[in-house]
Design a protein around this motif. Structure first.
Motif, PDB file in Angstrom:
ATOM      1  N   UNK A   1       0.831  -1.218   0.000  1.00 21.43           N
ATOM      2  CA  UNK A   1       0.000   0.000   0.000  1.00 21.43           C
ATOM      3  C   UNK A   1       0.861   1.263   0.000  1.00 21.43           C
ATOM      4  N   UNK A   2       1.949   1.214   0.756  1.00 25.19           N
ATOM      5  CA  UNK A   2       2.856   2.383   0.771  1.00 25.19           C
ATOM      6  C   UNK A   2       3.374   2.643  -0.638  1.00 25.19           C
ATOM      7  N   UNK A   3       3.751   1.559  -1.289  1.00 20.50           N
ATOM      8  CA  UNK A   3       4.325   1.686  -2.634  1.00 20.50           C
ATOM      9  C   UNK A   3       3.316   2.282  -3.612  1.00 20.50           C
ATOM     10  N   UNK A   4       2.044   2.047  -3.351  1.00 18.96           N
ATOM     11  CA  UNK A   4       1.034   2.599  -4.267  1.00 18.96           C
ATOM     12  C   UNK A   4       0.693   4.047  -3.923  1.00 18.96           C
TER      13      UNK A   4
ATOM     14  N   UNK B   1      17.026   8.153  13.155  1.00 16.28           N
ATOM     15  CA  UNK B   1      15.601   7.823  13.023  1.00 16.28           C
ATOM     16  C   UNK B   1      15.025   8.435  11.741  1.00 16.28           C
ATOM     17  N   UNK B   2      15.289   9.718  11.538  1.00 18.22           N
ATOM     18  CA  UNK B   2      14.728  10.383  10.346  1.00 18.22           C
ATOM     19  C   UNK B   2      15.355   9.846   9.078  1.00 18.22           C
ATOM     20  N   UNK B   3      16.664   9.541   9.165  1.00 18.36           N
ATOM     21  CA  UNK B   3      17.325   9.054   7.948  1.00 18.36           C
ATOM     22  C   UNK B   3      16.842   7.646   7.584  1.00 18.36           C
ATOM     23  N   UNK B   4      16.605   6.816   8.598  1.00 19.72           N
ATOM     24  CA  UNK B   4      16.087   5.465   8.323  1.00 19.72           C
ATOM     25  C   UNK B   4      14.779   5.567   7.552  1.00 19.72           C
ATOM     26  N   UNK B   5      13.853   6.395   8.044  1.00 20.79           N
ATOM     27  CA  UNK B   5      12.549   6.457   7.378  1.00 20.79           C
ATOM     28  C   UNK B   5      12.628   7.201   6.040  1.00 20.79           C
ATOM     29  N   UNK B   6      13.531   8.176   5.963  1.00 23.34           N
ATOM     30  CA  UNK B   6      13.695   8.862   4.673  1.00 23.34           C
ATOM     31  C   UNK B   6      14.217   7.878   3.627  1.00 23.34           C
ATOM     32  N   UNK B   7      15.210   7.059   4.012  1.00 21.89           N
ATOM     33  CA  UNK B   7      15.753   6.081   3.056  1.00 21.89           C
ATOM     34  C   UNK B   7      14.725   5.012   2.729  1.00 21.89           C
ATOM     35  N   UNK B   8      14.002   4.606   3.768  1.00 20.65           N
ATOM     36  CA  UNK B   8      12.981   3.573   3.534  1.00 20.65           C
ATOM     37  C   UNK B   8      11.949   4.094   2.536  1.00 20.65           C
ATOM     38  N   UNK B   9      11.531   5.328   2.713  1.00 19.25           N
ATOM     39  CA  UNK B   9      10.521   5.916   1.825  1.00 19.25           C
ATOM     40  C   UNK B   9      11.053   6.005   0.395  1.00 19.25           C
ATOM     41  N   UNK B  10      12.308   6.384   0.318  1.00 17.95           N
ATOM     42  CA  UNK B  10      12.933   6.593  -0.984  1.00 17.95           C
ATOM     43  C   UNK B  10      13.181   5.273  -1.720  1.00 17.95           C
ATOM     44  N   UNK B  11      13.513   4.230  -0.949  1.00 21.11           N
ATOM     45  CA  UNK B  11      13.959   2.978  -1.586  1.00 21.11           C
ATOM     46  C   UNK B  11      12.988   1.817  -1.417  1.00 21.11           C
TER      47      UNK B  11
END
Lengths: 187, 84
Positions: free
Chosen positions: A13-16, A52-62
Motif C-alpha cells: 500500500x505504501x508503494x502505491x 531515526x529520520x534518515x532510516x525512514x527517509x531512506x525507507x521511503x525513498x527505496x
C-alpha cells in the motif's frame, strides 16, 4: 496499536502512494528503530533523532527496491544498524573512541532481545484493546497506577490484577493457545 | 523466541518505549513533504550554484531560500542529493 494489515500488505500500500499506510508503517516500526539506536548503540538523543529520520527517509525513498515485502522488518533493522555504525564512526573521528567500544556497540544480545520485543509488541497489538492499553501504559510508557487509573477510569486497586490477567492472556496468545480477536480498524 | 514467562514478557514490553512523538510525526509526514522535496531537487538539478550551496551547507541554504527546516525533509533531501 491493533494491526490489521500484514507487513507485506502494508508495504504494497505504501508503494502505491497510500499516505495512511505510510503513517501506519512508521508507527509500527518507530519503537524498534528508536530502541536499536538508543539501547543497542547508545546514541545520544540528537544522533538518534538523525538516524531515526534518515532510516525512514531512506525507507521511503527505496521502498521500490525492497525485494521481499514481508522482509521489511529485517530490512529496517539492518538499515538502522548500518546508520548507527556510520554515526558512531563519525563521532569517533571527532572524539576518539576505542575499537573495543565500537565492537561492543550494537551487541547481538541486545539486538536479538529487541527483535523478541517487537514480536511481543506485535502480539500485544492483537490482544483486546483494554489489555493492549494497560500493558503498554504500565510497562512501555512507565505510567503509574494512579495515572493509568485516571486515564482509563479504573480504580487503582484493580489495575494490578488486570495487568496480571492481561499478561497471562498475552502469554497464551504467544504460545498459540488462543486466537487473536478479529482485526479492528482502530489503533 | 521460544519460552514465555510473564516476567520476561513484561521486560520485553518495557524494552520498546514509544519514540518521541515529534520524531514519529515528522517521519509520517514525509509523503506530504515530498512535493516540496521534488521542487528543491528539480531546482538543484537545474541550478548548479543552488546545488553547490545545498551540498556545502544544506540547512543554511534551505533557510536562506525560505524553506522550512523540517528534520525529516532535511534527511530525505540528503538521501536524494547523495543519490544524484
Amino acid at each position: 496499536m491493533a494491526q490489521t494489515l500484514s507487513d507485506s500488505e502494508l508495504v504494497a500500500r505504501c508503494r502505491s502512494g497510500d499516505q495512511q499506510a505510510w503513517a501506519e508503517l512508521v508507527d509500527r516500526f518507530s519503537r524498534y528503530v528508536y530502541a536499536i539506536s538508543v539501547q543497542a548503540f547508545r546514541l545520544s538523543d540528537a544522533d538518534a533523532e538523525d538516524v531515526f529520520q534518515e532510516v525512514f527517509a531512506r525507507a521511503y525513498e527505496h521502498l521500490d527496491g525492497l525485494r521481499d515485502d514481508a522482509a521489511v522488518r529485517p530490512w529496517l533493522a539492518q538499515l538502522t544498524r548500518r546508520l548507527c555504525i556510520d554515526r558512531l564512526r563519525a563521532t569517533s573521528r571527532e572524539r576518539p573512541t576505542t575499537d573495543e567500544d565500537l565492537e561492543l556497540a550494537g551487541s547481538e544480545e541486545t539486538l536479538t532481545m529487541l527483535e523478541d520485543a517487537l514480536t511481543v509488541h506485535e502480539a500485544l497489538a492483537a490482544t483486546p484493546e483494554h489489555c493492549r492499553e494497560i500493558l503498554d501504559r504500565f510497562f512501555a510508557r512507565d505510567e503509574s497506577y494512579r495515572t493509568i487509573g485516571e486515564a482509563l477510569d479504573l480504580p487503582a486497586g484493580t489495575i494490578a490484577s488486570r495487568i496480571s490477567r492481561c499478561l497471562g492472556r498475552l502469554r497464551e496468545f504467544l504460545e498459540g493457545r488462543t486466537q487473536p480477536d478479529p482485526p479492528s480498524s482502530s489503533r | 523466541m521460544t519460552a514465555f514467562d510473564e516476567e520476561r514478557l513484561a521486560r520485553l514490553i518495557r524494552a520498546l518505549p514509544p519514540a518521541p512523538e515529534a520524531w514519529v510525526r515528522a517521519a509520517q509526514e514525509l509523503p506530504l513533504a515530498k512535493a516540496g522535496l521534488d521542487e528543491i531537487v528539480a531546482r538543484a538539478e537545474a541550478d548548479a550554484h543552488f546545488r553547490a550551496r545545498l551540498l556545502a551547507d544544506l540547512e543554511s541554504a534551505l533557510e536562506a531560500e525560505g524553506y522550512e527546516r523540517d528534520p525529516a525533509v532535511i534527511e530525505a533531501l540528503k538521501v536524494r542529493l547523495k543519490s544524484k
